[in-house]
Design an enzyme around this catalytic site. Structure first.
Site, PDB file in Angstrom:
ATOM      1  N   GLY A  74     -13.178  28.151   2.524  1.00  0.00           N
ATOM      2  CA  GLY A  74     -13.255  26.740   2.190  1.00  0.00           C
ATOM      3  C   GLY A  74     -14.443  26.009   2.762  1.00  0.00           C
ATOM      4  CD  GLU A  75     -16.958  27.648   7.670  1.00  0.00           C
ATOM      5  OE1 GLU A  75     -18.164  27.931   7.493  1.00  0.00           O
ATOM      6  OE2 GLU A  75     -16.321  27.991   8.684  1.00  0.00           O
ATOM      7  CE  LYS A 229      -1.241  -7.607  -2.799  1.00  0.00           C
ATOM      8  NZ  LYS A 229      -1.983  -6.568  -3.529  1.00  0.00           N
ATOM      9  NE  ARG A 231      -0.947  -4.344  -0.201  1.00  0.00           N
ATOM     10  CZ  ARG A 231      -0.990  -3.581  -1.282  1.00  0.00           C
ATOM     11  NH1 ARG A 231      -0.025  -2.711  -1.514  1.00  0.00           N
ATOM     12  NH2 ARG A 231      -1.975  -3.691  -2.143  1.00  0.00           N
ATOM     13  CG  ASP A 257      -7.628  -5.603  -6.913  1.00  0.00           C
ATOM     14  OD1 ASP A 257      -8.344  -5.871  -5.921  1.00  0.00           O
ATOM     15  OD2 ASP A 257      -6.454  -5.219  -6.815  1.00  0.00           O
ATOM     16  CG  ASP A 261      -4.470   4.370  -5.111  1.00  0.00           C
ATOM     17  OD1 ASP A 261      -4.412   5.392  -5.813  1.00  0.00           O
ATOM     18  OD2 ASP A 261      -4.380   4.406  -3.877  1.00  0.00           O
ATOM     19  CB  THR A 262      -0.181   4.009  -7.424  1.00  0.00           C
ATOM     20  OG1 THR A 262       0.128   2.730  -6.832  1.00  0.00           O
ATOM     21  CG2 THR A 262      -0.495   5.011  -6.332  1.00  0.00           C
ATOM     22  CB  THR A 265      -0.397  -3.997  -6.692  1.00  0.00           C
ATOM     23  OG1 THR A 265       0.133  -3.415  -5.504  1.00  0.00           O
ATOM     24  CG2 THR A 265      -0.691  -5.465  -6.457  1.00  0.00           C
TER      25      THR A 265
END
Length: 350
Positions: A74-75, A229, A231, A257, A261-262, A265
């Site tokens: 993996g290096e 909001k 969190r 924004d 990400d997901t 929000t």
């Protein structure tokens, strides 16, 4: 071990002239050649080679070839395939998924350039990974945005060009020069082309108000609204939307924004705007992280279009049909030319 070789030749003098220019051009691009040879190099890791190629083409150059080979454990092995001694080197590498691998690859590439006696090394980061952890919100937490800044400097970076950092104070984490670029010219050009009526710009949280206000000023001083909001401190990427501050009834709402990400929000915010009477809902963000269930959530949401940039690469058939991806290659290319030519970068956004 297998290797990835970014192909390239000696840099060409021919400048790309096609397409509509998103930012004003200056003679800088035409003055990067001295004495019949080029003293500037564009380099790229494996995180977003297509964007690096677009940037190079905009400047009439080619990407300098680099050999990147993983060892069996993996290096990562990196070797620049051309001499860069005394040259002005710009390394284009977002630290997006896989974040740790792309970050380590970038650090090794910087070390290789430093040991190859590069004249100046500038890191161009379309997306600054680990930027969300920019302060201690609770005890015994790390500030990874500062840690990454220190790593880049130690590895050999002498200047950083960043695009829409999660928080402006990250610039202060560096002890080297930082040019902070904004994708707003690219996003605003597209939004204007939609010819929307009764627009209200919506900030998804209090922290994004300044960003939203800047967008609103460029859109004929459109009104703004804010989503308040809360969190859940025990869960990442989870937010409970509470209320809307401002008038969105019978208006076209555009949520602004820095990243998606997901999309949890974002989708909850869009649902709330719909309940408050918004006629249509659009969203725009510079960085499309799109992790986990993001695409599925966007598909099922009331959002008409999500406008993002290609700061993070995505295959068209692997993202939602509602997502419009715009290129920031011209923006980055123009900034690189101006930095190399010692002319103003801030004028691009005036």
């Amino acid at each position: 071990m297998t290797s990835v070789l970014h192909q390239g030749t000696r840099l060409s003098r021919s400048a790309s002239q096609g397409g509509t220019h998103l930012v004003a051009q200056m003679p800088a691009r035409q003055r990067i050649w001295t004495g019949g040879k080029t003293d500037l190099r564009i380099l790229s890791g494996t995180a977003n080679p297509e964007l690096a190629k677009e940037v190079a083409e905009y400047m009439g150059l080619t990407v300098t070839p680099i050999r990147i080979s993983p060892f069996s454990d993996g290096e990562i092995y990196v070797q620049v395939q051309e001499s860069v001694r005394g040259l002005d080197c710009f390394v284009i590498q977002p630290t997006s998924t896989p974040v740790n691998e792309n970050l380590m690859e970038l650090l090794i590439l910087l070390d290789a350039l430093k040991r190859a006696s590069a004249g100046r090394i500038t890191v161009v980061m379309p997306y600054y990974g680990y930027g969300r952890q920019d302060r201690k919100a609770a005890g015994r937490e790390a500030i990874t945005a500062k840690l990454v800044a220190d790593l880049l400097t130690t590895a050999g970076a002498q200047r950083v060009v960043a695009l829409d950092l999660h928080a402006p104070q990250i610039m202060g984490f560096f002890n080297i020069l930082v040019d902070h670029l904004y994708a707003s010219p690219v996003l605003l050009d597209y939004i204007r082309s939609l010819d929307l009526e009764d627009v209200v710009l919506v900030s998804p949280d209090v922290g994004g108000v300044s960003r939203t206000r800047a967008f609103a000023k460029k859109l004929d001083d459109a009104p703004i609204a804010i989503i308040d909001k809360r969190r859940n401190p025990s869960q990442h990427n989870v937010a409970e939307v509470m209320t809307v501050v401002g008038d969105v009834k019978d208006k076209t709402a555009i949520m602004v924004d820095d990243m998606v990400d997901t999309a949890g929000t974002l989708v909850k915010g869009a649902d709330l705007l719909k309940k408050e009477g918004a006629r249509e809902i659009y969203a725009c963000a510079t960085h499309a992280v799109l992790s986990g269930p993001a695409n599925e959530r966007i598909d099922k949401s009331c959002i008409k279009k999500l406008i993002v940039t290609n700061s993070i690469p995505h295959e068209r058939d692997q993202i939602s049909d509602k997502i419009v991806q715009l290129s920031v290659a011209r923006l980055l290319g123009e900034a690189i030319a101006r930095i190399h030519d010692d002319t103003s970068v801030s004028e691009m956004f005036e």
